[in-house]
Write a protein that holds these residues in place. Sequence first.
Motif, PDB file in Angstrom:
ATOM      1  N   UNK A 580      46.450  29.360  50.344  1.00 50.10           N
ATOM      2  CA  UNK A 580      46.165  30.666  50.434  1.00 50.10           C
ATOM      3  C   UNK A 580      46.900  31.728  49.582  1.00 50.10           C
ATOM      4  N   UNK A 581      46.284  32.591  49.179  1.00 49.23           N
ATOM      5  CA  UNK A 581      46.912  33.679  48.228  1.00 49.23           C
ATOM      6  C   UNK A 581      45.991  35.135  48.162  1.00 49.23           C
ATOM      7  N   UNK A 595      41.426  37.240  47.156  1.00 45.04           N
ATOM      8  CA  UNK A 595      42.197  36.429  48.093  1.00 45.04           C
ATOM      9  C   UNK A 595      41.523  35.319  48.629  1.00 45.04           C
ATOM     10  N   UNK A 596      42.227  34.311  48.777  1.00 49.69           N
ATOM     11  CA  UNK A 596      41.723  33.173  49.484  1.00 49.69           C
ATOM     12  C   UNK A 596      42.525  33.002  51.002  1.00 49.69           C
ATOM     13  N   UNK A 630      43.769  38.067  33.155  1.00 50.98           N
ATOM     14  CA  UNK A 630      44.706  37.788  34.479  1.00 50.98           C
ATOM     15  C   UNK A 630      43.608  37.634  35.706  1.00 50.98           C
ATOM     16  N   UNK A 631      42.804  38.614  36.041  1.00 46.65           N
ATOM     17  CA  UNK A 631      42.114  38.604  37.066  1.00 46.65           C
ATOM     18  C   UNK A 631      40.955  37.777  37.030  1.00 46.65           C
ATOM     19  N   UNK A 632      40.410  37.392  35.956  1.00 45.85           N
ATOM     20  CA  UNK A 632      39.154  36.436  35.658  1.00 45.85           C
ATOM     21  C   UNK A 632      39.740  35.159  36.046  1.00 45.85           C
ATOM     22  N   UNK A 633      40.701  34.812  36.186  1.00 50.35           N
ATOM     23  CA  UNK A 633      41.074  33.582  36.748  1.00 50.35           C
ATOM     24  C   UNK A 633      41.108  33.319  38.211  1.00 50.35           C
ATOM     25  N   UNK A 634      40.948  34.440  38.800  1.00 53.44           N
ATOM     26  CA  UNK A 634      40.869  34.432  40.248  1.00 53.44           C
ATOM     27  C   UNK A 634      39.284  35.023  40.719  1.00 53.44           C
TER      28      UNK A 634
END
Lengths: 673, 359
Positions: A580-581, A595-596, A630-634
């Motif tokens: 979770x993150x 978020x996960x 950076x955001x595109x990795x999530x």
Amino acid sequence: MKQLFTTLAIVLMVWISPARALGERPDVTIMPAPDWADKQALAKLPDTLHKPLHYRLVDKQVNDVTKQTSFSHNRYVFTDAAGVQEGSTVRVRFNPAFQELVFHNVTILREGEAVYQLNQQDIKVINAEDDQQNNMYSGLFDALILLQDVRVGDELDVSYSLSGTNPVLGERFSYFDNLGWGVAVDLLTFKLTLPGDKKVAYKVFGDANAQVQHQQTDTMQTYMVRVENSIAHTVENELPGWFSPFPYIQFTEFNSWLEVQSWAAELFKVNTELSPALQAYINELKTLPQDQAIEQAITFVQDEIRYLGLELGVNSHQPNMPHQVYEKRFGDCKDKTLLLNTLLQALEIDAQPALVSTEKRSHINEFLPTHSAFNHVITHFTLDGQEFWVDPTISYQGNSLNALYQPDYGSALLVDAQSGVLKEIDVKAARHGIDINEMIVAPDYVSPVQWRIESHYYGWQAERLRYQLASSQKKQLQEHSLNYYAQFYPGVQVKTPISFSDNRRDNVITVVESYWVPDFWQSGDSGSVEFYLGAGNVGQYVKLPQTVRRKQPLAKVYPMTTSQRVTLLMPMDVDFSALAYQKSFEDPYVRIHSAMEYDRRRVTFHSQYEALAEYVPVEAVPAHLSKLKQASKFTGFGGSVSEVTTNPNHTIFRDFVEQMERTTKMKFVGESL
Amino acid sequence: MMRLIGTLLLILITSGCASTKKTVLLNDTQSIYDANKILEYVLKDPDDSMLFDLIDKEASETYAKNEIGIDNPEFALNSAIVTVAALKGLSRFDHVAYSHSQAKGNYWYSHYIFSNNNGSYALVDLILAKQDKKLVDVHNHVFRSSVVNYLGEYETHIEQKGYDDALSKIEELIKNNDPRSALEHYLALPEEIRTLGIVHESLFRFIKRCNAEAHQALCNRLLSDSQHEYQGLLRANLYSNLNEYAKALSEYEQVPEAIRSSAPILMEEAVLQARQGNKQEGFALAIDALYRASANSYGYLMLLQVSLFSGEHEFSTELLSFIKKTFEIQFTEQELADFSGDSGFIQSEQYAQFKLGYF
């Protein structure tokens, strides 16, 4: 060069007589260049030439001493076969309703010898209604000269004049022209000649080094710009509408915005009686409570008056009278605005036209005052102290005043205000975007999963979807969605037909989709299965632009807030909580949250994107793109479950359902539904 | 207040006494994920000392003060006891299905679906303090408010205003199966009292079913007076008459998707469809519920009802075998007869063949 002509066409105001619009071919003649046109001396050809065309000269001379005439002289060398392909057609766009096109010279030179000279019969004139798919008819024509036997190494010399201006724009001089193009030019010159007593102001945009020479005599004055070795200006993608990648110059005789307001006020005067039919409609509106009557008037003009821009005759800028628009049931922005204002004024609402620019928006205040700054008009009114900016050309809007999407065009010139200043458009903050909630239910690791998608469209997104719903069949929309989802899961099948529920009052549309996905689980190593929860709708705003190394600002889709929550209900509790993150990425331009979460049997991936500004200034682009990267990795979460297929019971549920379908002779899971 | 608590404890099925022993079952570092697992462990095997370890004096006092607005240690203690009792009552359900948890302020709301083999169910939020993960309240969504909120409102609006006895009288009449008199006494209450949600909630907690003709006037009056968020759930819970039940189910549309698509609700709709002769729809809904209640015998038991009432006797026998083999649940002949009602299953040839190997 194409860009040059396109821009010219945009800058030129259009006006055409109905007879022309109906197909009479305008005349184009061949005559010598006017006496007042200076002849520019060509510089020696450099050793290295640009490909595929090498521009030696782009010369523009405008003379407004008697009848406004612009003389153009261009010369280029074909340096490559691609150049022959691109540059062998001479195309000049003009509006014969008020413009006269005269060619002076079209010559092909080969090794210094003229191998072609223009003949009258080589000039073809064709209709150039590029915007007719948007229901805009402007009366433009193209004069075409299709050159023959053009070879690499040849040189083309073209000169022509366009004379005449749109009378609806009045006597005041107003002019824009480029001081640079998408191609390099050995010599770029511009000259404006005016009567000695005409007072104009000028401003150069995008080129701080451009020198404007002003010479004045008693009877004549000239403004001249000369640019040697003009560079090729690149055009990056995803540019904000207000940004011009090319330097340009503006001249204006208007001394203030007040003078522009006075010019426009004359155009929007209603100088005829209302027709009985329109009066009857107004009387009908008056029987309603005021709020309701206003809402109904807006909806009527937006939805019942179809958009059709016949920018012909004086109607390029002069609106048709309200009763004509009411009866014909079509009109363009100014027609619709004047009709809506008339209806609102009858309801004792102080409505007035507001001139705006859909491209320049708030940057319009960078211009010197001119009527040429605007390309659109909307309605402005105040009700109970609250300002409203209604665009009558948008259809299928929310029908409550509070939920009405008011486009933020930045700045406007209120026509009746006679204030002399541009007014900042301060629209009420509203929600624009899409919230998507997805639920994937998996009873085991082999059966098709159920995928339910509930999407809520807000603001302008709701209006766009409402338009699509009105103009497409539900089946087409279902197919469109199915095709989209098939990109992720090729085996996807419809479980229950797509449904739409439109809350037009609050301007929210809810779409519910339900699918079977047989290929959700992907086989992994050693009996494991893998899955991926993606937020594609958010992801499209987080990806990097085509041009990453930028010298120009980057536009953002704005206003826009979108969120996507994808929940997978697992067959059983497999603890993913260690993965979770929560991640947040924010700069002055976007806010991204990802978020996960894991909560027994539920793996939830949540992503949210909010645009905070219309564009990113060029100096802030690198840091912004780094943030996006950076955001595109999530923008999704992938996981795997081990030792699934090695479990002897892993097909028990699927086998049970198959047995049930066999016994009951009914189909419950998959395609047949 | 004590009388009310006593009554509630009876309703909620209570046991045990308060314990001051403080074995730390849940500590600070535990996530809601772990906390819920412990809750379920206790629900499965409700040992008294473990039950009382779930509550905490300080947490209950903070909750009562900040969320309910009652700064009274005695009230907090009483409400904590009732909360534990409610949890014990919930442990009596045949099936416990966890749905999801949601953070609200300083608390976690863990949503559970409790259901019985006969189809009755409860949609419940177990409310835990984020700090220490202590249980502070239980909210059954079929009713208007949570246990602690109910107690708080009862004390403020009923007891302190002196209507405790009047309300008790109505409750007693309902319990004694005299709804006509109960309605008369209800209508005799002052309007300011009759419009209170707490009054309707109190009476709903005593009414088991509204299908009996005698109860309908009272039920209809209470339902029309109350503005309940989940009116559809409440109605469905109160009616077993098919027409009323179908009408109530249609009101599920107002209920949030998470609840509307939960297995018990889907199963209720599935059984209703089957009873109304809509076999395909009934089975399709039952499959949806099975998807959500995977690996849970509850879903298969409800599917059995759908199958029985759909006249799919052959599949019913296969399903009974499956349930026996997979979940080791075997019914008696009497239970099967009760289950299948007038479906004709017991009289069917398929059953005659099947029972030879089943029992």
